[in-house]
Design a protein around this motif. Sequence first.
Motif, PDB file in Angstrom:
ATOM      1  N   ALA A 128      -6.707  -1.437  11.143  1.00 48.52           N
ATOM      2  CA  ALA A 128      -6.994  -0.150  10.501  1.00 48.52           C
ATOM      3  C   ALA A 128      -6.418  -0.168   9.085  1.00 48.52           C
ATOM      4  CB  ALA A 128      -6.353   0.979  11.305  1.00 48.52           C
ATOM      5  N   VAL A 129      -6.956   0.672   8.231  1.00 47.87           N
ATOM      6  CA  VAL A 129      -6.482   0.725   6.833  1.00 47.87           C
ATOM      7  C   VAL A 129      -4.987   1.031   6.792  1.00 47.87           C
ATOM      8  CG1 VAL A 129      -6.672   1.992   4.659  1.00 47.87           C
ATOM      9  CG2 VAL A 129      -8.737   1.400   5.937  1.00 47.87           C
ATOM     10  N   ARG A 130      -4.562   1.947   7.644  1.00 42.13           N
ATOM     11  CA  ARG A 130      -3.152   2.328   7.656  1.00 42.13           C
ATOM     12  C   ARG A 130      -2.258   1.129   8.014  1.00 42.13           C
ATOM     13  NH1 ARG A 130      -1.585   7.653  10.930  1.00 42.13           N
ATOM     14  NH2 ARG A 130      -3.120   8.477   9.480  1.00 42.13           N
ATOM     15  N   THR A 131      -2.720   0.308   8.966  1.00 37.57           N
ATOM     16  CA  THR A 131      -1.942  -0.878   9.358  1.00 37.57           C
ATOM     17  C   THR A 131      -1.902  -1.880   8.212  1.00 37.57           C
ATOM     18  OG1 THR A 131      -2.812  -0.503  11.577  1.00 37.57           O
ATOM     19  CG2 THR A 131      -1.640  -2.563  11.206  1.00 37.57           C
ATOM     20  N   SER A 132      -3.026  -2.019   7.511  1.00 36.13           N
ATOM     21  CA  SER A 132      -3.063  -2.921   6.357  1.00 36.13           C
ATOM     22  C   SER A 132      -2.054  -2.489   5.297  1.00 36.13           C
ATOM     23  CB  SER A 132      -4.462  -2.935   5.728  1.00 36.13           C
ATOM     24  OG  SER A 132      -5.324  -3.702   6.509  1.00 36.13           O
ATOM     25  N   LEU A 133      -2.020  -1.181   5.050  1.00 36.45           N
ATOM     26  CA  LEU A 133      -1.065  -0.657   4.063  1.00 36.45           C
ATOM     27  C   LEU A 133       0.373  -0.929   4.492  1.00 36.45           C
ATOM     28  CD1 LEU A 133      -2.750   2.748   3.114  1.00 36.45           C
ATOM     29  CD2 LEU A 133      -2.605   0.684   1.715  1.00 36.45           C
ATOM     30  N   LEU A 134       0.603  -0.782   5.792  1.00 39.41           N
ATOM     31  CA  LEU A 134       1.946  -1.035   6.316  1.00 39.41           C
ATOM     32  C   LEU A 134       2.325  -2.509   6.120  1.00 39.41           C
ATOM     33  CD1 LEU A 134       4.298   0.323   7.814  1.00 39.41           C
ATOM     34  CD2 LEU A 134       3.268  -0.445   9.956  1.00 39.41           C
ATOM     35  N   LEU A 135       1.377  -3.405   6.376  1.00 33.27           N
ATOM     36  CA  LEU A 135       1.633  -4.840   6.182  1.00 33.27           C
ATOM     37  C   LEU A 135       1.973  -5.139   4.723  1.00 33.27           C
ATOM     38  CD1 LEU A 135      -0.963  -6.928   8.219  1.00 33.27           C
ATOM     39  CD2 LEU A 135       1.428  -6.507   8.702  1.00 33.27           C
ATOM     40  N   ILE A 136       1.237  -4.492   3.818  1.00 32.70           N
ATOM     41  CA  ILE A 136       1.461  -4.703   2.376  1.00 32.70           C
ATOM     42  C   ILE A 136       2.888  -4.277   2.003  1.00 32.70           C
ATOM     43  CG2 ILE A 136       0.847  -3.830   0.083  1.00 32.70           C
ATOM     44  CD1 ILE A 136      -2.074  -3.641   1.144  1.00 32.70           C
ATOM     45  N   VAL A 137       3.266  -3.097   2.490  1.00 28.93           N
ATOM     46  CA  VAL A 137       4.593  -2.565   2.149  1.00 28.93           C
ATOM     47  C   VAL A 137       5.688  -3.459   2.720  1.00 28.93           C
ATOM     48  CG1 VAL A 137       6.171  -0.634   2.532  1.00 28.93           C
ATOM     49  CG2 VAL A 137       3.800  -0.195   1.887  1.00 28.93           C
ATOM     50  N   ILE A 138       5.524  -3.877   3.981  1.00 35.94           N
ATOM     51  CA  ILE A 138       6.560  -4.705   4.614  1.00 35.94           C
ATOM     52  C   ILE A 138       6.674  -6.055   3.904  1.00 35.94           C
ATOM     53  CG2 ILE A 138       7.212  -5.929   6.729  1.00 35.94           C
ATOM     54  CD1 ILE A 138       5.914  -3.633   8.317  1.00 35.94           C
ATOM     55  N   ALA A 139       5.530  -6.662   3.567  1.00 37.32           N
ATOM     56  CA  ALA A 139       5.553  -7.972   2.888  1.00 37.32           C
ATOM     57  C   ALA A 139       6.257  -7.854   1.532  1.00 37.32           C
ATOM     58  CB  ALA A 139       4.129  -8.493   2.714  1.00 37.32           C
ATOM     59  N   ALA A 140       5.927  -6.819   0.776  1.00 38.24           N
ATOM     60  CA  ALA A 140       6.562  -6.634  -0.538  1.00 38.24           C
ATOM     61  C   ALA A 140       8.047  -6.357  -0.386  1.00 38.24           C
ATOM     62  CB  ALA A 140       5.879  -5.486  -1.288  1.00 38.24           C
ATOM     63  N   TRP A 141       8.386  -5.543   0.622  1.00 35.44           N
ATOM     64  CA  TRP A 141       9.808  -5.214   0.843  1.00 35.44           C
ATOM     65  C   TRP A 141      10.600  -6.474   1.182  1.00 35.44           C
ATOM     66  CZ3 TRP A 141      13.292  -5.657   4.853  1.00 35.44           C
ATOM     67  CH2 TRP A 141      14.500  -4.979   4.678  1.00 35.44           C
ATOM     68  N   LEU A 142      10.016  -7.333   2.034  1.00 37.66           N
ATOM     69  CA  LEU A 142      10.716  -8.580   2.390  1.00 37.66           C
ATOM     70  C   LEU A 142      10.930  -9.448   1.149  1.00 37.66           C
ATOM     71  CD1 LEU A 142       8.952  -9.492   5.768  1.00 37.66           C
ATOM     72  CD2 LEU A 142      11.373  -8.937   5.449  1.00 37.66           C
ATOM     73  N   ALA A 143       9.901  -9.524   0.305  1.00 36.25           N
ATOM     74  CA  ALA A 143      10.019 -10.332  -0.915  1.00 36.25           C
ATOM     75  C   ALA A 143      11.128  -9.787  -1.816  1.00 36.25           C
ATOM     76  CB  ALA A 143       8.689 -10.338  -1.662  1.00 36.25           C
ATOM     77  N   LEU A 144      11.212  -8.469  -1.935  1.00 36.15           N
ATOM     78  CA  LEU A 144      12.249  -7.855  -2.776  1.00 36.15           C
ATOM     79  C   LEU A 144      13.620  -8.003  -2.142  1.00 36.15           C
ATOM     80  CD1 LEU A 144      10.366  -4.594  -3.841  1.00 36.15           C
ATOM     81  CD2 LEU A 144      10.710  -6.672  -5.176  1.00 36.15           C
TER      82      LEU A 144
END
Lengths: 237, 97
Positions: B40-56
């Motif tokens: 779902a779009v919401r899950t995709s957004l969550l993946l994006i946020v988590i991936a960026a957060w891990l990188a930071l």
Amino acid sequence: MTDAAVLQANSIGKRFGRRRVLSAATLIAHPGSITVLLGRNGAGKSTLLKIAAGWWRADYGVVIYKSARYRHPRLADLARRGLFFLPDGGLLDPLRSLRRQMAALVARFPAARARVAHVLELLDLESLADHPVGSLSGGEWRRAEVALAVARQPECLLADEPYRGIAPADAETLSAAFRTLAGEGSAVVITGHDVPILLGVADQVIWQTAGTTRYLGSPDTVETHDQFRREYLGRWP
Amino acid sequence: MTVVVLPPAAFLGRIVGRSAIAWGALRGVVGFLPGGADLAVRTSLLLIVIAAWLALFFGRRRNEPLFLANLGVRRGVIAGCALLVPVLGEVAVRIVR
């Protein structure tokens, strides 16, 4: 003091939860001068420095850097205009060598290229510059961080506890680096607790107590300040 | 006028690389879950946020934000760099499907 202040953090207030750390603290840095900020543990020295550098936000107060007023300055913006902030908690990447990190500095500020060799010599880091910073001792690591700051030749350097855990010989090396910077016209502000070393390098002293700051003047006059002696140095009479 | 200063190439590569690895790993894990192939779009957004957060997060452990701030790079720009690959990745996956 040779000129008007490069940096002024005026009437800074900061609260953490219910605890008010700063109520009306002021920090002033003049070009060509080393200002030492002294105060007991928890007095808010690091907090004031972080706010003046634009790394943390103040609840109130204003920062004036090179005549521009900032309610909420950002370190990145001040750094572009010549400020350098040396934090207490580490600046360098432990997995990379100092030379590689110097290269990043030079890529951004090409004028630093001509200073790198001199700075490595000044801080006795030539033989260590190609090792990962994480493999250096605490004192060497601190010297490496100061080396980066000196290579940048900032107009204003804010250094939080640069002498902490440093051997006397290394402290002399750091003092020489700070004097070099001030001699080149930089405004240098240093915090710490190593009173003899700090008073040895200072041009003026600011005492931070009870959330505010008091300008004590030159290091020679500090020892005669009764309240400072009693409350900070712990020597009375 | 606000000047946008990008991190030096070596740092940019590291931030983008970390977020790419984080996003790839998260996508791999989610792909094995029931319904993971079609998010779902919401899950995709969550993946994006988590991936960026891990990188930071891993960059912060290496003192990256302060170092880069002293080079004139704003925190928002670093976050933008960390978001780049996950956002493009999710868009690409949706286009391919």
